[in-house]
Design an enzyme around this catalytic site. Sequence first.
Site, PDB file in Angstrom:
ATOM      1  N   TYR A 239      16.443  57.375  13.255  1.00 28.01           N
ATOM      2  CA  TYR A 239      17.348  58.793  13.111  1.00 28.01           C
ATOM      3  C   TYR A 239      18.410  58.266  14.291  1.00 28.01           C
ATOM      4  CZ  TYR A 239      19.162  63.423  13.469  1.00 28.01           C
ATOM      5  OH  TYR A 239      20.148  64.706  13.416  1.00 28.01           O
TER       6      TYR A 239
ATOM      7  N   ASP B 111      16.798  53.739  20.980  1.00 30.49           N
ATOM      8  CA  ASP B 111      17.347  55.109  20.798  1.00 30.49           C
ATOM      9  C   ASP B 111      16.401  56.016  21.616  1.00 30.49           C
ATOM     10  OD1 ASP B 111      17.862  57.495  20.187  1.00 30.49           O
ATOM     11  OD2 ASP B 111      18.940  57.182  18.180  1.00 30.49           O
TER      12      ASP B 111
ATOM     13  N   LYS C  67      19.265  64.764  25.030  1.00 31.60           N
ATOM     14  CA  LYS C  67      18.426  66.035  25.174  1.00 31.60           C
ATOM     15  C   LYS C  67      18.234  66.281  26.429  1.00 31.60           C
ATOM     16  CE  LYS C  67      16.821  65.193  20.283  1.00 31.60           C
ATOM     17  NZ  LYS C  67      17.148  66.287  19.531  1.00 31.60           N
TER      18      LYS C  67
HETATM   19  C1  LIG Z   1      16.463  59.597  18.000  1.00 32.91           C
HETATM   20  C2  LIG Z   1      17.639  60.606  17.965  1.00 32.91           C
HETATM   21  N1  LIG Z   1      18.734  59.668  18.156  1.00 32.91           N
HETATM   22  C3  LIG Z   1      19.904  60.623  18.066  1.00 32.91           C
HETATM   23  C4  LIG Z   1      20.138  61.977  17.797  1.00 32.91           C
HETATM   24  C5  LIG Z   1      21.406  62.399  17.787  1.00 32.91           C
HETATM   25  O1  LIG Z   1      21.455  63.565  18.958  1.00 32.91           O
HETATM   26  P1  LIG Z   1      22.553  64.422  19.164  1.00 32.91           P
HETATM   27  O2  LIG Z   1      21.975  65.701  17.874  1.00 32.91           O
HETATM   28  O3  LIG Z   1      22.748  65.091  20.384  1.00 32.91           O
HETATM   29  O4  LIG Z   1      23.796  64.148  18.388  1.00 32.91           O
HETATM   30  C6  LIG Z   1      18.828  62.682  17.743  1.00 32.91           C
HETATM   31  C7  LIG Z   1      18.917  64.066  17.675  1.00 32.91           C
HETATM   32  O5  LIG Z   1      17.743  64.592  17.238  1.00 32.91           O
HETATM   33  C8  LIG Z   1      17.508  61.920  17.876  1.00 32.91           C
HETATM   34  O6  LIG Z   1      16.419  62.444  17.500  1.00 32.91           O
END
Ligand SMILES: Cc1ncc(COP(=O)(O)O)c(C=O)c1O
Length: 428
Positions: free
Chosen positions: A141, A236, A264
Amino acid sequence: MSALPETDMQSGLVESAKRVLPGGTFGNFSNDIVIREGRGGRVWDENGKEYVDFLLGSGPMLVGHAHPAVTAAAQARIAQGTTFFANNRWGIELAEAIVRAVPCAEQVRFVSTGSEADLYAMRAARAFTRRDKILKFEGGYHGMSDYSLMSLAPRRPGNFPQPIPDSAGIPKSVRDDMVIAPFNDGDAVAALVREHRDELAGIIVEPFQRIIPPAPGFLQALRRIAQENGVPLIFDEVVTGFRLAYGGAQEYYGVVPDLCTLGKVIGGGFPLAAIAGRADIMAHFDRGKVGDDGFLMQVGTLSGNPVAAAAGLATLEVLREPGAYDRLFATGRELMGTLRDLLRRYGIAAQVTGEPPLFDVVFTDEPIRNYRSTLRGDADKMRRFNALLRERGILKGESKYYVSLAHTDDDIRHTEAAWDSALKALAA
Ligand SMILES: Cc1ncc(COP(=O)(O)O)c(C=O)c1O
């Protein structure tokens, strides 16, 4: 005040939401609940029903809702103006805190969401290497950009390395620039990187993918493969940053990428995210360093917002208190252990997978190694279990328990009793 009786406060809002929001939601969570407030490790819905909260706003509220120090820091900033576009002290100090904490972080660029951070991290890797393709992992993700929405959650997985778009509205051409690999399979990655090496700009990975820890040696293999082929490695860490350890997954697992993304936790519950990493790659955000050709255009109205940065700084201060991570891990370990014991006691085939600050159960008797093994889980049982828990005052996402520093012994006892009763119902 509305004339509706207390118990109808929520259903009125749910109905209004269905009229004015597609699907009746903000897109994130089920439309049948409206959260009114949160304190510590608990939230209350509009009917006043109380929940132990493992959703935690999808992760930012690691130190708990409405933490007094975070609230005070944000309130102090709000009273003095909420956004300036120009540099501000709190954003600069937060960048310094990130550089001190996160092993790969030599420089930091702020954005507002994790999606943006991932998009720009991939772009930075492209600008640096002057190549186009990005290798990502099936089930990984990385937010909502066209590139990230490739093989995030394919219902019917295809053949590697063929990407499967997760959304309507993505240009077909984007597929040509993504290479999809299986998580936890270093040999497959090595072969794909060798094959695409002349076109590959970067490898992006969640070092802890959703709820799946890296197999021993997997991240080390990625590091080695990336290095040998001159391809930047991007972690990430939007979820894992300041959660698995103060220095994130790269500290926790002991593997340092070239770039990482954060989100986050660093915004303390406000919109803030970041790209951080090696100065020579981050230089592409600086026209003065790389010139017009290498310059990566990146501007955002709220980037480095002072309220978010001050809330983030206050959050990091709480996390630096002695014993903070020991307590977080002790809570998570106890919860994971109890859940495993209860599943065994009720004879339910299941895997409790994750790390103590972040885990869940998958109803399968096979070990969880990658996205495809999560698909073998009984999704219907999962939905029923989550619904039974909601009735019993436990709020969580579809697949994740986010543990908070604010979860108390009482929250743990309540959760364990709810699991016991819900699993009894599930096993019946
Ligand atoms: C691993 C990861 N990367 C990126 C994101 C995207 O973040 P945002 O929801 O702030 O765009 C998330 C969101 O849950 C995530 O879990």
